[in-house]
Structures are given as structure tokens and as C-alpha cells.
Design a protein around this motif. Structure first.
Motif, mmCIF file in Angstrom:
data_model
loop_
_atom_site.group_PDB
_atom_site.id
_atom_site.type_symbol
_atom_site.label_atom_id
_atom_site.label_comp_id
_atom_site.label_asym_id
_atom_site.label_seq_id
_atom_site.Cartn_x
_atom_site.Cartn_y
_atom_site.Cartn_z
ATOM 1 N N PHE A 266 0.959 -1.148 0.075
ATOM 2 C CA PHE A 266 -0.158 -0.082 -0.066
ATOM 3 C C PHE A 266 0.907 1.196 0.111
ATOM 4 N N LEU A 267 0.457 2.122 -0.950
ATOM 5 C CA LEU A 267 1.076 3.531 -0.765
ATOM 6 C C LEU A 267 -0.138 4.408 -0.432
ATOM 7 N N PRO A 268 -0.012 4.982 0.921
ATOM 8 C CA PRO A 268 -1.135 5.872 1.514
ATOM 9 C C PRO A 268 -1.014 7.115 1.082
ATOM 10 N N ARG A 269 -0.701 7.485 -0.228
ATOM 11 C CA ARG A 269 -0.810 8.793 -0.718
ATOM 12 C C ARG A 269 -1.037 9.061 -2.174
ATOM 13 N N PRO A 270 -1.504 10.038 -2.494
ATOM 14 C CA PRO A 270 -1.460 10.325 -4.095
ATOM 15 C C PRO A 270 -0.376 10.333 -4.634
ATOM 16 N N VAL A 271 -0.190 10.237 -6.073
ATOM 17 C CA VAL A 271 0.772 10.554 -7.002
ATOM 18 C C VAL A 271 0.155 11.068 -8.021
ATOM 19 N N GLN A 272 0.397 12.440 -8.375
ATOM 20 C CA GLN A 272 -0.039 12.839 -9.627
ATOM 21 C C GLN A 272 0.227 12.617 -10.803
ATOM 22 N N ALA A 273 -0.713 11.951 -11.558
ATOM 23 C CA ALA A 273 -0.156 11.530 -12.833
ATOM 24 C C ALA A 273 0.297 12.578 -13.934
ATOM 25 N N MET A 274 0.056 14.033 -13.633
ATOM 26 C CA MET A 274 0.641 14.979 -14.549
ATOM 27 C C MET A 274 1.701 15.425 -13.945
ATOM 28 N N GLY A 275 2.293 15.096 -12.682
ATOM 29 C CA GLY A 275 3.253 15.376 -12.229
ATOM 30 C C GLY A 275 4.565 14.813 -12.305
ATOM 31 N N PRO A 276 5.939 15.415 -12.147
ATOM 32 C CA PRO A 276 7.268 14.472 -12.315
ATOM 33 C C PRO A 276 7.316 13.237 -11.431
ATOM 34 N N GLU A 277 6.646 13.059 -10.280
ATOM 35 C CA GLU A 277 6.627 11.998 -9.428
ATOM 36 C C GLU A 277 5.986 10.930 -10.068
ATOM 37 N N TRP A 278 5.118 10.861 -11.161
ATOM 38 C CA TRP A 278 4.704 9.791 -11.805
ATOM 39 C C TRP A 278 5.575 9.012 -12.499
ATOM 40 N N ASP A 279 6.688 9.667 -13.146
ATOM 41 C CA ASP A 279 7.766 8.801 -13.824
ATOM 42 C C ASP A 279 8.630 8.112 -12.772
ATOM 43 N N THR A 280 8.889 8.625 -11.168
ATOM 44 C CA THR A 280 9.329 8.015 -10.526
ATOM 45 C C THR A 280 8.538 6.676 -10.057
ATOM 46 N N LEU A 281 7.192 6.957 -10.098
ATOM 47 C CA LEU A 281 6.201 5.647 -9.773
ATOM 48 C C LEU A 281 6.362 4.706 -10.966
ATOM 49 N N ILE A 282 6.481 5.095 -11.996
ATOM 50 C CA ILE A 282 6.589 4.004 -13.263
ATOM 51 C C ILE A 282 8.129 3.309 -13.101
ATOM 52 N N GLU A 283 8.921 4.050 -12.677
ATOM 53 C CA GLU A 283 10.484 3.195 -12.696
ATOM 54 C C GLU A 283 10.307 2.358 -11.288
ATOM 55 N N ALA A 284 9.708 2.926 -10.233
ATOM 56 C CA ALA A 284 9.511 2.029 -9.182
ATOM 57 C C ALA A 284 8.657 0.551 -9.534
ATOM 58 N N MET A 285 7.800 0.955 -10.297
ATOM 59 C CA MET A 285 6.980 -0.310 -10.602
ATOM 60 C C MET A 285 7.496 -1.196 -11.525
ATOM 61 N N ARG A 286 8.523 -0.789 -12.563
ATOM 62 C CA ARG A 286 9.116 -1.353 -13.560
ATOM 63 C C ARG A 286 10.091 -2.500 -12.827
ATOM 64 N N ARG A 287 10.592 -1.951 -11.615
ATOM 65 C CA ARG A 287 11.490 -2.453 -11.003
ATOM 66 C C ARG A 287 10.869 -3.818 -10.264
ATOM 67 N N LEU A 288 9.630 -3.597 -9.628
ATOM 68 C CA LEU A 288 8.933 -4.151 -8.888
ATOM 69 C C LEU A 288 8.273 -5.426 -9.770
ATOM 70 N N GLN A 289 7.758 -5.116 -11.019
ATOM 71 C CA GLN A 289 6.916 -5.827 -11.576
ATOM 72 C C GLN A 289 5.562 -6.555 -11.024
ATOM 73 N N PRO A 290 4.706 -5.687 -10.596
ATOM 74 C CA PRO A 290 3.642 -6.386 -9.784
ATOM 75 C C PRO A 290 2.657 -6.723 -10.768
ATOM 76 N N GLN A 291 1.446 -7.832 -10.399
ATOM 77 C CA GLN A 291 0.701 -8.425 -11.331
ATOM 78 C C GLN A 291 -0.510 -7.510 -11.396
ATOM 79 N N MET A 292 -0.519 -6.483 -10.511
ATOM 80 C CA MET A 292 -1.884 -5.549 -10.318
ATOM 81 C C MET A 292 -1.412 -4.167 -9.778
ATOM 82 N N VAL A 293 -1.893 -3.123 -10.122
ATOM 83 C CA VAL A 293 -1.650 -1.872 -9.699
ATOM 84 C C VAL A 293 -3.049 -1.200 -9.523
#
Length: 606
Positions: A266-293
Motif C-alpha cells: 500500500f502507498l497511502p498517498r496520491p501521486v499526481q499523474a501529471m507531475g514528475p513523480e509519476w515517472d518515479t512511480l513508473i520506474e519503481a513499478m518497472r523494478r517491482l513488476q507487480p501483477q496488479m496496480v
């Protein structure tokens, strides 16, 4: 700075910020030396960039170069602002920072290409392992992934040639090649699939998050989701709304199923899709490779976006698609419906990008009589399945109490379609028991029963009520059904006869004496006397005055029958009867010893 130990490129963290330096040198080098752009285009394509922000900047550089415009941080910024994508590209400060990366663009483009090839091979290996370890794995299916990988490599090579027409021609498939395209892999039955974008919509407060948490727990633990196949894997839940209540819901789920909700993060806070942190989220998920987000909710990760604008919402959906492409996961977005209808709130363009859409709604205010319905609103490539219905079970959390001493509770879903029907409120079998307990006439048809259910707050689908009516009519007797040990709904009056309208079988609320006095007088009797019952066509029974050994002999201890003068069974007499069931008042005969009219002798059987 002398005490800082510099790391070589080979020993640096492959997942650290250094891995993007080559991409920055490509972009910065092309800004300083636009003559290198054509050479770089022959080496890499936009898809070779690991960061989506770099893809955007590269698109602008290529566009400006093709239009013969100057290329600089200023012109790139202006073009990104015109496209309303400056924030997605990292912002003004980041664009200016790229101007410091001015080394050999061609050399670093080859590094970018090598890294892209390695990522593609890693993705191929991941897909082969997932296929080989899935419950429905079959030998030889991995060959499809390898063929797909080789095909993509050919397309990438064609795109790197610098000729857009060659790249497009390389992407064309003949009919036979369609068999090599990857098919949808199920994640939760036919409802949700890997590498797809899905959405759950519903009005506010209609249990969307409870349904989503339940799905997440089943995917994380690998349990079947209320009868549906589940592919186990890691789930990442972005709790952008209602983060404080998530712990209680998870603990209730764990207590109900008796196991920990493993593999759910669980990530208990929002990450704005239009903000630069979204790219950080994408990279973090690329490393984790979850089945579901899971993104809960769409509104909380797109703050500032005009919700009714198809253009702006389309950009948000593309950002979410970037997350899907980076992970190959099922990205499930939670969204609210509008004030009217069952459509997602805001722009309608989002629905076109969805593989699946589920509608969640509830009826009932109390947990004991609430029914949650999950309806398939869209299934792009599969047949839409039927509705799913759930009841709510209240779970008390151990060792927790409110300040006033009351226990802390939450609810979990319980399928109304999988559990034994007689145990679950909302099933036809349950309603049969309620109707019999409430003494609703068996002869009532579906319209009257539907009206009755509405009056007493029993919320069920029309087809289930109709099935309950059919079940009741198949019963052998009303008395047998009355013995069902099924509790009435908590809001159902106990004295149904006094509460039901008179025209629906209820009491007219008149005193018994008043009703009897309104009856017409019987011949030789006083007003209000009950007319005698007509003769019954049924044969005599032990309860009605006969015995098994001698059906013509009554019970000597019982009172005499007023027609045939033979004794009546005492139990029968205690119920208020003064004749045998089959005695004929016209002949005065007992049914086992018939007498012809005007004849004292019994008739012969012949």
C-alpha cells in the motif's frame, strides 16, 4: 570533494540515476548539435528511452528539426507548453538542466540502444517464466513470446533506419501472423486481465473500495475470488483517497479468511499523474513488476485536470497507460459515477481505452440487509458475464475498542452466489423461508410478492423473487414450509397479520366478536354463529375419528359425532370439531359405513 570516491559506469548501481545519463546526453547533445539528430534517429527510436519524459522531449526535438526550427531549451519549453505536457516532461528546470549534457550524442545513443535491448530481453524472460509457472501452463507456448520478441526487434531495427515508411511497413501483419500476437492472460476469471487497463465505477459510498480490497487480497494470496480463477502475484494499492480507513478493512479481511493479506503493498498517498513523480512511480513499478496496480481514485491522482475535457483526461489516461506498458500489469482505476446514470463521471473518452469496466452498486442501509452488485459494464474482447451479488458480514476486530468502549468493526464481502443458498440473505431459498414465516399466502403471484418485499424493505432482484415464488408453489404443503428455521429480517414486523393490508391477506383490525356478529344467521341459529363446514371428500383417518385396525370404530373416550353418533378422536374434538371429516349430514352415515338415503342398512360394496 577529494574524499568522494567516484564510481565507474560499470560498477555504478544499474538502477540508480546514472542509468538515465546516457539518455540525457543524447537529448542535450542534439540540442547543441542538431546535425547529429539524423544520425541518432538511425540508432534509436523513441521507444528506446526508459523515461517517458525523455520520449516527450525527443518527440519535440524531432518535430522542431523536421520543421527547420531552432532547437534550444527555450523552443523545447514553448512547444511542450503548447502541447500542455511541460510538467510531464519534468518542468522548466529539468529542460534547462539538459543543456549541461552536451557530449557525443551518437556514442550515447548506442548505449541507450543497448540498454533498451537488455530491457526487452529481460521482459521476454519474465514473460517466459510467468507462462511456465502459471497453473494452465502448456509446453511450447513460450515459443510465441520468442517469436513476438524477434518480430519487435525487426520493427525496432526498421524504425532505427530513419525511414518512417520502413518502420510502418515492418509493423504490418498478414492474417497468419496474427496467431503470433500475445493473447490476453486472465488475472481474475474473465473479469480482469494482465497487461490491461480496467476501471471500477460506482456512486460514492457504494462499496467500491471494499470490492477492490477484496480482489487485491485474493490476488495477493492466490485464493479463488468467490468462485473465479485468480492468478497469484504482487499487488500495489495506491490509496490516494481514504487512506486512514484502509487498515481496518484489511484487518477485517484477514480475520474473516484467517490469513494475512500477503503480497499486497500500500502507498497511502496520491501521486499526481501529471507531475514528475509519476515517472518515479513508473520506474519503481518497472523494478517491482507487480501483477496488479490499483489507483484509488482517478480524481485524486489527476488534481487540476478538467474532468469534462476529453483532451485533458486523454492525457491522464495515456500517463496511466505508460504505467501499464512498463509493468505488463492490470492497472485498475477506481472512479465515481455522475449524479445521473451509470457512466463514469466526466469525459467519456476514458472508457474507450479500457479493457474492462465493472459497475458497483449497493442497496440497503444496514449491513444485515445490504446487497452489493458487481455488474460487467464493458469487456472489450470477452463475453460479458452475469452480475455478481454479495452480502456484507460484520467483523469485530480483536483487541480494539472505541473510546466509549464499543467494539471496532468493519465489513467483508460474502458471495450470494457461491455460499449455500439457504444460509444467505437475498437468495430465493432465503426469501421462501421469510414468506412462509410471515404467512404470506402461497397463492400470491410474483407482482404481489415483489410489492410486499418493497413494502417491508427486502431488496432483491426481480428474477430471484420470481424464482422464490416458483419454489413455494412446488412445495407439497404450506405447513411443511412453515417449519423452516429462518430468521425474519430485522425490520419485518412480528405480527404480520396485523400489519399487512386487508386486501393482501391481513387482518381488518376488527375484534373477533364484531366480525362474527356481522355474519348472516344460520338456519336455526343466532346471528354470528359459524355455518357448518361442508362435507370433506377425504376419507376418514385416525385423526378424524377412525383407527388403523378398524376404521369404522371410533374412540370410546371421545364425544359422539353429531351426525353418526360414533365417538370422535379426542385430539380431533379438542381442535373444535364435532363431526368426523367425512360424515354426510344428508344421510347421517360414517364414510367407512355408508348408508343409502332413506335406508338404515349399509350399502353393499357391489
Amino acid at each position: 570533494m577529494d574524499n568522494v570516491r567516484h564510481m565507474t559506469r560499470d560498477t555504478a548501481d544499474p538502477h540508480g540515476p546514472e542509468q538515465y545519463d546516457a539518455e540525457r546526453y543524447v537529448l542535450g547533445g542534439c540540442m547543441h548539435n542538431p546535425r547529429d539528430i539524423d544520425t541518432v534517429r538511425g540508432i534509436i527510436t523513441r521507444g528506446d528511452f526508459a523515461l517517458p519524459a525523455h520520449e516527450l522531449i525527443w518527440d519535440v526535438i524531432v518535430q522542431l528539426h523536421g520543421d527547420g526550427q531552432p532547437i534550444s531549451p527555450l523552443t523545447i519549453r514553448l512547444d511542450l507548453e503548447r502541447r500542455k505536457e511541460l510538467q510531464r516532461a519534468g518542468g522548466l528546470a529539468y529542460i534547462n538542466q539538459l543543456g549541461d549534457y552536451s557530449l557525443d550524442a551518437e556514442y550515447h545513443a548506442r548505449i541507450v540502444r543497448r540498454d533498451a535491448d537488455l530491457r526487452a530481453e529481460a521482459d521476454l524472460g519474465r514473460r517466459i517464466v510467468q507462462q511456465a509457472t502459471s497453473p494452465d501452463a502448456e509446453p511450447g507456448r513460450a515459443v510465441t513470446f520468442i517469436d513476438d520478441y524477434l518480430k519487435r526487434q525487426q520493427e525496432r531495427s526498421a524504425g532505427r533506419s530513419g525511414d518512417p515508411a520502413d518502420a510502418l511497413l515492418a509493423e504490418l501483419l498478414d492474417a497468419a501472423s496474427l496467431d503470433n500476437m500475445p493473447t490476453l492472460e486472465p488475472l481474475v476469471g474473465d473479469l480482469l486481465h494482465l497487461d490491461s487497463l480496467a476501471r471500477i465505477i460506482g456512486p460514492s459510498g457504494h462499496m467500491k473500495s471494499f470490492v477492490t480490497i477484496d480482489i487485491a487480497g485474493h490476488v495477493g494470496t492466490g485464493m479463488r475470488w468467490h468462485g473465479h480463477y485468480v492468478r497469484q502475484g504482487t499487488v500495489v494499492y495506491l490509496v490516494a483517497e481514504g487512506a486512514r480507513g484502509i487498515r481496518k478493512r484489511v484487518r477485517a479481511w484477514e480475520k474473516h479468511y484467517g490469513l494475512k493479506m500477503d503480497n499486497v503493498l500500500f502507498l497511502p498517498r496520491p501521486v499526481q499523474a501529471m507531475g514528475p513523480e509519476w515517472d518515479t512511480l513508473i520506474e519503481a513499478m518497472r523494478r517491482l513488476q507487480p501483477q496488479m496496480v490499483i489507483i484509488d481514485t482517478q480524481a485524486r491522482v489527476s488534481v487540476g485536470v478538467e474532468e469534462n475535457s476529453n483532451t485533458e483526461v486523454g492525457v491522464v489516461i495515456e500517463r496511466i497507460e505508460e504505467l501499464r506498458r512498463a509493468t505488463g500489469a492490470c492497472v485498475l482505476v477506481i472512479h465515481h459515477t455522475g449524479h445521473v446514470g451509470e457512466h463514469g463521471r466526466g469525459a467519456s473518452s476514458a472508457k474507450g481505452a479500457l479493457q474492462s469496466e465493472l459497475h458497483v452498486s449497493k442497496k440497503g442501509e444496514d449491513a444485515r440487509n445490504t446487497i452489493v452488485t458487481v455488474k460487467v459494464g464493458k469487456q472489450k474482447d470477452d463475453e460479458q458475464s452475469g452480475d455478481l451479488q454479495f452480502g456484507l458480514k460484520v467483523v469485530t476486530l480483536d483487541g480494539e475498542a472505541k473510546p466509549d468502549g464499543r467494539p471496532v468493526t468493519s465489513v467483508v464481502l460474502e458471495s450470494l452466489d457461491v455460499r449455500p443458498a439457504e444460509e444467505v440473505k437475498g437468495t430465493p431459498e432465503w426469501l421462501v423461508g421469510v414468506l412462509h414465516k410471515a404467512q404470506v399466502p402461497v397463492g400470491w403471484g410474483s407482482p404481489r410478492v415483489i410489492k410486499w418485499c418493497a413494502e417491508y424493505g427486502i431488496q432483491m432482484r426481480k428474477d430471484k423473487i420470481e424464482e422464490a415464488v416458483r419454489i413455494r408453489k412446488r412445495k407439497d404443503s404450506f405447513d411443511e414450509a412453515q417449519d423452516a428455521r429462518i430468521a425474519l429480517p430485522p425490520n419485518l414486523p412480528r405480527d404480520l397479520e396485523s400489519e399487512l393490508p386487508h386486501d393482501q391477506g391481513g387482518s381488518s383490525r376488527e375484534p373477533e366478536e364484531t366480525r362474527r356478529s356481522n355474519l348472516p344467521p344460520t338456519p336455526g341459529g343466532a346471528p354470528g354463529d359459524v355455518p357448518p363446514r361442508p362435507p370433506s371428500p377425504r376419507p376418514a383417518s385416525k385423526a378424524g375419528g377412525g383407527t388403523e385396525g378398524d376404521r369404522g370404530t371410533g374412540d370410546a373416550d371421545g364425544p359422539p359425532c353429531t351426525i353418526c353418533d360414533r365417538p370422535i378422536n379426542p385430539d380431533w374434538a379438542a381442535r373444535g370439531y364435532d363431526t368426523h371429516i367425512g360424515c354426510d349430514p344428508a344421510t347421517g352415515s360414517h364414510p367407512d359405513h355408508p348408508t343409502h338415503p332413506h335406508d338404515d342398512a349399509p350399502h353393499d360394496a357391489a
